[in-house]
Enzyme design. Structure first.
Site, PDB file in Angstrom:
ATOM      1  N   ARG A 102       0.820  -1.214   0.000  1.00 20.94           N
ATOM      2  CA  ARG A 102       0.000   0.000   0.000  1.00 20.94           C
ATOM      3  C   ARG A 102       0.855   1.266   0.000  1.00 20.94           C
ATOM      4  NH1 ARG A 102      -2.156  -4.036   3.196  1.00 20.94           N
ATOM      5  NH2 ARG A 102      -4.317  -4.579   2.657  1.00 20.94           N
ATOM      6  N   HIS A 113      -0.826  -2.476  -4.533  1.00 21.05           N
ATOM      7  CA  HIS A 113      -0.238  -3.410  -5.493  1.00 21.05           C
ATOM      8  C   HIS A 113      -0.209  -2.866  -6.922  1.00 21.05           C
ATOM      9  CE1 HIS A 113       0.268  -6.323  -2.435  1.00 21.05           C
ATOM     10  NE2 HIS A 113      -0.946  -6.857  -2.456  1.00 21.05           N
ATOM     11  N   HIS A 161       2.889 -12.809  -5.553  1.00 21.17           N
ATOM     12  CA  HIS A 161       1.764 -12.893  -4.610  1.00 21.17           C
ATOM     13  C   HIS A 161       1.112 -14.287  -4.631  1.00 21.17           C
ATOM     14  CE1 HIS A 161      -1.633 -11.430  -2.238  1.00 21.17           C
ATOM     15  NE2 HIS A 161      -1.043 -10.248  -2.157  1.00 21.17           N
ATOM     16  N   TYR A 198      -0.320 -17.741  -3.361  1.00 23.04           N
ATOM     17  CA  TYR A 198      -0.984 -18.247  -2.156  1.00 23.04           C
ATOM     18  C   TYR A 198      -0.627 -19.726  -2.011  1.00 23.04           C
ATOM     19  CZ  TYR A 198      -4.257 -14.222  -2.045  1.00 23.04           C
ATOM     20  OH  TYR A 198      -4.839 -12.975  -1.969  1.00 23.04           O
ATOM     21  N   ASP A 227      -1.431  -9.656   8.167  1.00 22.61           N
ATOM     22  CA  ASP A 227      -1.209  -8.982   6.886  1.00 22.61           C
ATOM     23  C   ASP A 227      -0.114  -7.945   7.124  1.00 22.61           C
ATOM     24  OD1 ASP A 227      -1.358  -8.107   4.309  1.00 22.61           O
ATOM     25  OD2 ASP A 227      -3.366  -7.244   4.452  1.00 22.61           O
ATOM     26  N   GLU A 287       5.275 -12.786   0.873  1.00 21.79           N
ATOM     27  CA  GLU A 287       5.668 -11.832  -0.161  1.00 21.79           C
ATOM     28  C   GLU A 287       6.985 -11.147   0.221  1.00 21.79           C
ATOM     29  OE1 GLU A 287       2.105  -9.265  -0.766  1.00 21.79           O
ATOM     30  OE2 GLU A 287       1.168 -10.783   0.511  1.00 21.79           O
TER      31      GLU A 287
END
Length: 348
Positions: free
Chosen positions: A80, A105, A179, A181, A252, A313
């Site tokens: 961000r 992003h 990114h 997962y 996060d 990440e």
């Protein structure tokens, strides 16, 4: 080792190709030219059974319909940027805000939504693909024509090396990451709450109510964020810590890495016996326990839900342009942005 090329779909008149990289151990990695997205990673469990260990889709439309960034390279700047604005060399720049007032992003039309060029790499020791893209001056509000190259390289040690490279003709911001997962259970048999996570990190970045770093580093000792000795993810995400609750009952957060290229990040699933070891040049790893995934869609044939997977990440510190004590993510004319992250897939 071999590479198989197929057509995956189309986007804005461009053909999206898929490349399946296979080594001699039965491991394979599939990726596409849309966003350099990793669509599958097939790896063996402790019994030699080969299954997929990442979240992804089988068509272009599904990737474009949602903004979960499954498997994608995100940029120009990962994470961000507060209020979607920054100052560089005395000039103010405005970026599109795609998460409340944040620029996230790379914005709503970031690198994850572009069709990249690709060249195949085949040597005696590895197979891979080098993606390239020219982000033009002013794209998403950023200055400079930015030439970007991303390489995915697979070897016979079941290692994936992701190499990032960029140059610019004007000073600009760059902070790239992948990114993907991960869910090591295989074909998403269960969530990742019982996965073991170990990170060599004594500090995380504290976040404010907009998920932007306050600028303060929090010591992980005696907090749910202490993964130095390894523990199950549920021990952290089910806690009452205010930073855990802030981001939707999960993690996060950027973890500041104490070491590099020394097994600094490890993820394991005892049931399947799979283990992932991540080593990087980068200063931090943003750990995201998919606590924002909703239940309104399916990931292939699996119902989406919180904690379905975990993102690890590797990147520079989030929103560093607004924090003088962080290492800036400024790429200057004449300099090269170069960084590598290695993912080693093995068993416990």
């Amino acid at each position: 080792m071999k590479i198989t090329t197929t057509k995956f779909g189309e986007h804005e008149g461009n053909t999206v190709y898929s490349y399946k990289l296979e080594n001699n151990q039965g491991m394979s990695i599939s990726c596409i030219t849309l966003g350099c997205i990793i669509t599958e990673i097939q790896t063996p469990n402790q019994n030699g059974e080969i299954e997929n260990v990442v979240l992804g889709y089988d068509d272009v439309a599904s990737y474009l319909e949602r903004t979960n960034y499954f498997g994608a390279v995100v940029g120009r700047v990962a994470g961000r940027i507060d209020k979607g604005e920054f100052e560089l060399n005395g000039q103010q720049y405005s970026l599109p805000q795609n998460e409340n007032t944040n620029h996230l992003h790379g914005g709503p039309n970031g690198f994850d939504r572009q069709v990249w060029d690709a060249e195949l790499i085949e040597t005696e020791s590895e197979v891979g693909v080098e993606f390239s893209y020219l982000s033009k001056d002013g794209e998403a509000g950023y200055p400079g024509n930015l030439t970007v190259k991303i390489s995915y390289l697979l070897n016979n040690e079941n290692e994936l090396h992701i190499k990032y490279y960029a140059t610019t003709d004007k000073d600009t911001l760059v902070n790239l990451t992948n990114h993907t997962y991960f869910n090591l259970s295989g074909n998403v048999k269960k969530d990742i709450l019982s996965h073991q996570l170990k990170i060599k990190s004594q500090k995380i970045l504290e976040l404010n109510n907009d998920f932007i770093p306050t600028g303060e580093f929090l010591n992980v000792e005696s907090t749910p964020f202490d993964f130095r000795d390894g523990k199950e993810i549920k021990e952290a995400v089910l806690s009452e810590h205010p930073q855990i609750k802030l981001v939707g009952q999960g993690i996060d957060h950027p973890f500041l890495l104490d070491e590099n290229h020394n097994e600094e990040i490890m993820l394991a699933d005892k049931e399947s016996g799979r283990k992932l070891i991540i080593e990087t040049d980068e200063q931090s790893v943003v750990v995201y326990t998919s606590n924002m995934l909703d239940e309104s869609f399916k990931v292939r044939d699996v119902q989406s839900k919180k904690y379905l997977a975990i993102c690890l990440e590797t990147q520079g510190l989030t929103d560093s342009i607004h924090h003088p004590k962080f290492s800036p993510c400024i790429l200057k004319v004449g300099e090269e942005y170069k960084t590598t992250t290695k993912y080693k897939f093995t068993t416990i």
